[in-house]
Write a protein that holds these residues in place. Structure first.
Motif, PDB file in Angstrom:
ATOM      1  N   LEU A  88      24.527  -4.128   1.788  1.00  0.00           N
ATOM      2  CA  LEU A  88      24.704  -2.987   1.365  1.00  0.00           C
ATOM      3  C   LEU A  88      23.598  -2.194   2.043  1.00  0.00           C
ATOM      4  N   VAL A  89      24.123  -0.899   2.425  1.00  0.00           N
ATOM      5  CA  VAL A  89      23.372   0.312   3.034  1.00  0.00           C
ATOM      6  C   VAL A  89      21.988   0.596   2.134  1.00  0.00           C
ATOM      7  N   HIS A  90      20.880   0.532   2.842  1.00  0.00           N
ATOM      8  CA  HIS A  90      19.872   0.750   2.091  1.00  0.00           C
ATOM      9  C   HIS A  90      18.719   1.411   2.970  1.00  0.00           C
ATOM     10  N   PHE A  91      17.672   1.915   2.437  1.00  0.00           N
ATOM     11  CA  PHE A  91      16.411   2.493   3.281  1.00  0.00           C
ATOM     12  C   PHE A  91      15.259   2.528   2.512  1.00  0.00           C
ATOM     13  N   GLN A  92      14.184   2.933   3.117  1.00  0.00           N
ATOM     14  CA  GLN A  92      12.734   3.012   2.548  1.00  0.00           C
ATOM     15  C   GLN A  92      12.314   4.330   3.287  1.00  0.00           C
ATOM     16  N   PHE A  93      11.506   5.232   2.610  1.00  0.00           N
ATOM     17  CA  PHE A  93      10.777   6.428   2.892  1.00  0.00           C
ATOM     18  C   PHE A  93       9.531   6.618   2.337  1.00  0.00           C
ATOM     19  N   ASN A  94       8.488   7.008   3.109  1.00  0.00           N
ATOM     20  CA  ASN A  94       7.405   7.260   2.434  1.00  0.00           C
ATOM     21  C   ASN A  94       7.165   8.745   2.324  1.00  0.00           C
ATOM     22  N   GLU A 112       0.814  -1.125  -0.004  1.00  0.00           N
ATOM     23  CA  GLU A 112      -0.148  -0.074   0.167  1.00  0.00           C
ATOM     24  C   GLU A 112       0.973   1.455  -0.066  1.00  0.00           C
ATOM     25  N   GLY A 113       0.543   2.381  -0.751  1.00  0.00           N
ATOM     26  CA  GLY A 113       0.959   3.660  -0.812  1.00  0.00           C
ATOM     27  C   GLY A 113       2.266   3.645  -1.707  1.00  0.00           C
ATOM     28  N   THR A 114       3.213   4.736  -1.415  1.00  0.00           N
ATOM     29  CA  THR A 114       4.385   4.899  -2.189  1.00  0.00           C
ATOM     30  C   THR A 114       5.694   4.941  -1.144  1.00  0.00           C
ATOM     31  N   LEU A 115       6.982   4.333  -1.802  1.00  0.00           N
ATOM     32  CA  LEU A 115       7.947   4.261  -1.116  1.00  0.00           C
ATOM     33  C   LEU A 115       9.131   4.863  -2.162  1.00  0.00           C
ATOM     34  N   TYR A 116      10.129   5.730  -1.488  1.00  0.00           N
ATOM     35  CA  TYR A 116      11.065   6.160  -1.991  1.00  0.00           C
ATOM     36  C   TYR A 116      12.153   5.249  -1.509  1.00  0.00           C
ATOM     37  N   VAL A 117      12.956   4.490  -2.279  1.00  0.00           N
ATOM     38  CA  VAL A 117      13.924   3.392  -1.860  1.00  0.00           C
ATOM     39  C   VAL A 117      15.134   3.691  -2.388  1.00  0.00           C
ATOM     40  N   ASP A 169      33.402   3.155  -5.125  1.00  0.00           N
ATOM     41  CA  ASP A 169      32.350   4.063  -5.923  1.00  0.00           C
ATOM     42  C   ASP A 169      31.393   4.584  -5.026  1.00  0.00           C
ATOM     43  N   ASN A 170      30.751   3.935  -4.069  1.00  0.00           N
ATOM     44  CA  ASN A 170      29.455   4.371  -3.435  1.00  0.00           C
ATOM     45  C   ASN A 170      28.486   5.008  -4.317  1.00  0.00           C
ATOM     46  N   LYS A 171      28.153   4.250  -5.250  1.00  0.00           N
ATOM     47  CA  LYS A 171      27.161   4.731  -6.227  1.00  0.00           C
ATOM     48  C   LYS A 171      25.739   4.343  -5.641  1.00  0.00           C
ATOM     49  N   PHE A 172      25.052   5.633  -5.673  1.00  0.00           N
ATOM     50  CA  PHE A 172      23.761   5.426  -4.969  1.00  0.00           C
ATOM     51  C   PHE A 172      22.581   5.113  -5.901  1.00  0.00           C
ATOM     52  N   LEU A 173      21.756   4.171  -5.963  1.00  0.00           N
ATOM     53  CA  LEU A 173      20.672   3.644  -6.878  1.00  0.00           C
ATOM     54  C   LEU A 173      19.369   3.722  -6.075  1.00  0.00           C
ATOM     55  N   SER A 174      18.379   4.589  -6.722  1.00  0.00           N
ATOM     56  CA  SER A 174      17.159   4.773  -5.905  1.00  0.00           C
ATOM     57  C   SER A 174      16.001   4.606  -7.000  1.00  0.00           C
ATOM     58  N   LYS A 175      14.594   4.659  -6.459  1.00  0.00           N
ATOM     59  CA  LYS A 175      13.488   4.364  -7.127  1.00  0.00           C
ATOM     60  C   LYS A 175      12.408   4.782  -6.191  1.00  0.00           C
ATOM     61  N   VAL A 176      11.284   5.326  -6.967  1.00  0.00           N
ATOM     62  CA  VAL A 176      10.085   5.488  -6.366  1.00  0.00           C
ATOM     63  C   VAL A 176       9.210   4.573  -6.910  1.00  0.00           C
TER      64      VAL A 176
END
Length: 228
Positions: A159-165, A126-131, A139-146
């Motif tokens: 690997l370091v990761h997160f999720q944000f509403n 349910e809902g939307t997440l920015y991850v 490299d410390n390349k940042f890969l993200s997606k809505v």
């Protein structure tokens, strides 16, 4: 030439052996239900096995009610992780898998963290997440997606990761599968600034290139645990 072949063979065998111990052990029988009543200390990965004749359906069951919303107001980050691992279902022992439900308040976050023993595949219910996640040095390349409802995203092991509403009005819910019976979680801020005893502010000031008073302020904060 023969010696080179032997060296190559040895290297391949060593690599295969390393890969074999780099993940949860593969089962050599139908199941190995964790025996939580055992008084024998376990000094290796996994747990002592219950006698198969004593195994019951309840060893593979948990009334977790994962369809019910969780409280996201109990901590400052506005999220609640309900982890279903071998500690909660003994039958998961040696099977190399676990599950989590994650609830996010409006603008809630599952803050940057790692799972030292598992890859994670997350599905938005349910809902939307920015991850996103960050690759390893240098490299410390940042890969993200809505992500929207029904979308799936993978976080590689360690690997370091997160999720944000990002929605300020509506909550979000996700379900995650992890490739370990006990994936572990290291929340970066908690580990760095909330360790017990505290890491020296000299060390952290040098590492983050900030003044020691900034480190002292961060260490004085209450670092909430959203893992349940």
């Amino acid at each position: 030439m023969a010696s080179s072949s032997y060296v190559l063979l040895f290297a391949l065998l060593a690599l295969a052996s390393w890969q074999a111990i780099a993940s949860d052990p593969s089962p050599l029988q139908d199941f190995c239900v964790a025996d939580n009543s055992s008084h024998v200390p376990v000094l290796v990965n996994g747990f002592a096995c219950k006698d198969p004749k004593d195994v019951k359906a309840e060893d593979f069951f948990l009334a977790a009610k994962l369809d019910m919303p969780r409280d996201t107001k109990a901590n400052k980050v506005g999220s609640n992780v309900t982890l279903i691992n071998v500690m909660r279902i003994p039958g998961l022992n040696t099977l190399g898998i676990s599950l989590a439900r994650i609830d996010y308040a409006p603008l809630g976050e599952n803050p940057p963290h790692t799972h030292p023993r598992a890859t994670e595949i997350l599905t938005v219910l349910e809902g939307t997440l920015y991850v996103g996640f960050v690759t390893s040095n240098p490299d410390n390349k940042f890969l993200s997606k809505v992500l929207n409802k029904g979308d799936v995203f993978v976080f590689p092991e360690g690997l370091v990761h997160f999720q944000f509403n990002p929605n300020p009005y509506k909550p979000a819910v996700a379900i995650a599968a992890l490739s370990s019976q006990n994936p572990g979680a290291i929340t970066i801020a908690n580990a760095v600034f909330g360790s017990k005893p505290a890491i020296s502010d000299d060390v952290l000031a040098k590492a983050f290139q900030v003044e020691k008073k900034t480190v002292d302020w961060l260490q004085a904060q209450f670092w909430a645990d959203n893992q349940n």
